[in-house]
Enzyme design. Structure first.
Site, PDB file in Angstrom:
ATOM      1  N   LYS A 201      -4.422  -4.941  18.001  1.00  0.00           N
ATOM      2  CA  LYS A 201      -3.529  -4.710  19.131  1.00  0.00           C
ATOM      3  C   LYS A 201      -2.483  -5.807  19.138  1.00  0.00           C
ATOM      4  CE  LYS A 201      -3.022  -5.987  23.240  1.00  0.00           C
ATOM      5  NZ  LYS A 201      -1.534  -5.831  23.314  1.00  0.00           N
ATOM      6  N   GLU A 274      -7.697 -18.932  18.890  1.00  0.00           N
ATOM      7  CA  GLU A 274      -6.717 -20.029  18.881  1.00  0.00           C
ATOM      8  C   GLU A 274      -5.947 -19.933  20.180  1.00  0.00           C
ATOM      9  OE1 GLU A 274      -2.553 -21.098  17.545  1.00  0.00           O
ATOM     10  OE2 GLU A 274      -3.643 -20.891  15.650  1.00  0.00           O
ATOM     11  N   CYS A 308       2.273 -22.452  19.313  1.00  0.00           N
ATOM     12  CA  CYS A 308       1.073 -23.114  19.833  1.00  0.00           C
ATOM     13  C   CYS A 308       0.948 -24.550  19.338  1.00  0.00           C
ATOM     14  CB  CYS A 308      -0.171 -22.336  19.426  1.00  0.00           C
ATOM     15  SG  CYS A 308      -0.270 -20.675  20.120  1.00  0.00           S
ATOM     16  N   GLU A 406       0.984 -26.433  29.835  1.00  0.00           N
ATOM     17  CA  GLU A 406       1.693 -25.995  28.642  1.00  0.00           C
ATOM     18  C   GLU A 406       2.974 -25.273  29.055  1.00  0.00           C
ATOM     19  OE1 GLU A 406       0.674 -23.736  24.452  1.00  0.00           O
ATOM     20  OE2 GLU A 406      -0.226 -22.961  26.293  1.00  0.00           O
TER      21      GLU A 406
END
Length: 537
Positions: A201, A274, A308, A406
């Site tokens: 997906k 992750e 990331c 973040e």
């Protein structure tokens, strides 16, 4: 006066748009291409994706239902049984052919990556590089990783042991929007060569890139049913993927990663994650500050910071802070922003309104609480609806949101330190642990500090590319940045089930040759002492 205020009053524009290309979205994303790429994607509904460069629609797409997801797994499961019996050398050959096709037809996918993510072309090319390297590595090394291994048995000579590796079955993969080529097919390649099928997906807004990669893998020889793609809203379709998968691979936010892990745990299936990062770069007092400043630009602003492993916290030794920041700010202000489907722009767009809102909120909150803007700090709707200038914030401290949350955008916060111990402690002082960077002329010192940082990867004298690109070595996160690893042996063995086959020969693991229980116990005790004395492992 900030840079933004200076531009407003003088009309100058140090962050000028890069020259624009001549190709348009309509030239690249044709109805014929969409029909080809979406062939086989089940969906009774309709959805669409859009380009961040202009906000315009790129394509109408099928939208899958939970029933479509179940059907995709059923189809993949039947195909996987046949694919798993295909010799590993033939499976690996598919990856090597795919490697060549990606490089020879890279212009196609570079256009798609740019249109779907808003990246500058050079940053899109990082994905081409990463996928080619992964395809080559697993195409060459998969047989060795998966080969049966012999181990010492319980009793020397009498016990013969082999470790076998079996594919898990059908891997459910939930891929993010920020690296739609590398974090989709790049993660699927080791699963395929290990004998699994994949139901993926991808994010709907960047799914054409993943579908292009699927089309190319089929051209390279992968059976079409082995690679299924489902499209739809994450909160609806994502849990359905987890519900049917034999193993789950997820890349995304820590919050969603927890939900994925809980869903997989409820079914007792494995998962690799992750997740988020608040990555730190340390510039020591002996660093080459010109190289460090150039490296910081790459580390902080590649893919507009939507990476990331990009750097969001910059710790600079107080002895070199002023000189470093002068160079870093100058390089940042010179970056060219642009939408061209061509090389030339230094940074592209944020992916959408949500990312733009998050970046704006962090910068505005920091400035309101006393931070100083050294570069950037302004949205650029004159270039595109979601463009934001690469931004450097000085004087950041709690409780500013940008200090600990973040950002996932082109914003970096600067902090000064006076000792290595202080820098390491502050760099480690977040719940995250994905990537870090250390800059020093002393290679040994850099490695020693790197070993003290609680992150899955550390780069000395670069931001993120060396560790990520070294595909024989594992890559992943510590703490709240994830579980499991991609790349290397861990990156393929996670897609397998280990099986131990032990064959006992000549004598049983029980009293024999006339021994009663007591004599057998004494015999085994003497044997254990001898095995230790002779250094059996």
């Amino acid at each position: 006066m900030t840079d933004a205020q200076t531009r407003a009053t003088t009309g100058t524009n140090p962050l000028a748009p890069a020259p624009q290309g001549v190709r348009t979205a309509a030239d690249v994303v044709t109805p014929e291409l969409v029909a080809q790429l979406t062939k086989g994607v089940a969906g009774s509904g309709r959805t669409a994706n859009h380009t961040p460069f202009t906000g315009e629609k790129l394509a109408d797409l099928p939208e899958s239902t939970p029933e479509d997801v179940a059907k995709a797994f059923e189809t993949a499961r039947a195909a996987q049984a046949v694919w798993a019996r295909t010799p590993v050398g033939e499976r690996a050959a598919v990856l090597l052919r795919f490697h060549d096709l990606v490089l020879s037809r890279q212009a196609e996918v570079l256009d798609l990556v740019q249109l779907e993510t808003g990246k500058a072309r050079l940053h899109a090319h990082e994905e081409v590089q990463a996928v080619a390297v992964a395809a080559r590595h697993y195409g060459r090394r998969a047989a060795a990783y998966l080969r049966p291994k012999r181990h010492a048995g319980a009793v020397p000579v009498l016990t013969k042991v082999s470790e076998l590796r079996h594919p898990r079955g059908v891997v459910g993969q939930i891929a993010p929007w920020n690296y739609p080529l590398e974090l989709s097919v790049g993660d699927a390649l080791p699963a395929f060569v290990a004998g699994n099928a994949v139901v993926m997906k991808p994010d709907t807004e960047t799914c054409l890139t993943a579908l292009w990669a699927r089309d190319l893998l089929i051209e390279a020889g992968l059976p079409a049913d082995v690679f299924q793609v489902v499209l739809g809203d994450g909160p609806v379709i994502g849990p359905e993927v987890v519900r049917h998968a034999d193993y789950v691979s997820f890349t995304g936010s820590t919050r969603t990663g927890r939900e994925v892990a809980q869903g997989a745990a409820a079914r007792l299936v494995g998962v690799s994650l992750e997740l988020g990062g608040k990555n730190a770069m340390l510039v020591l007092e002996d660093a080459d500050i010109d190289k460090a400043a150039a490296g910081a630009v790459r580390a902080c602003f590649s893919s507009a910071g939507q990476l990331c492993i990009s750097i969001e916290r910059l710790y600079v030794h107080e002895a070199v802070a002023d000189a470093f920041l002068e160079r870093f700010a100058a390089r940042t202000k010179a970056l060219r922003l642009g939408t061209a489907l061509a090389y030339g722009a230094d940074m592209g767009s944020l992916v959408g309104q949500r990312q733009l809102d998050a970046v704006t909120r962090h910068v505005d909150d920091a400035v309101a609480k006393g931070a100083k803007i050294l570069a950037g700090g302004t949205a650029r709707p004159d270039i595109g609806p979601y463009f934001y200038e690469p931004t450097i914030l000085d004087g950041v401290e709690a409780p500013m949101s940008v200090c600990t949350e973040e950002t996932f955008g082109p914003v970096v916060s600067v902090y000064r330190f006076s000792s290595d111990d202080e820098a390491v402690e502050r760099a480690n002082g977040t719940p995250y642990g994905l990537n870090a960077s250390v800059w020093t002329r002393n290679a040994r010192r850099g490695r020693e500090i790197a070993a003290r940082l609680r992150t899955g990867t550390v780069n000395v004298n670069e931001g993120y590319a060396p560790a990520y690109g070294s595909v024989q070595s594992p890559m992943g996160g510590m703490k709240e940045s994830g579980l499991g690893r991609r790349h290397g042996s861990e990156g393929i063995l996670k897609y397998t089930e280990a099986q131990t086959v032990a064959q006992q020969r000549l004598l049983p693991m029980a009293p024999s040759l006339g021994m009663d229980d007591e004599k057998y116990a004494a015999f085994m005790s003497r044997s254990l002492r001898l095995m230790k004395a002779f250094r059996f492992r």
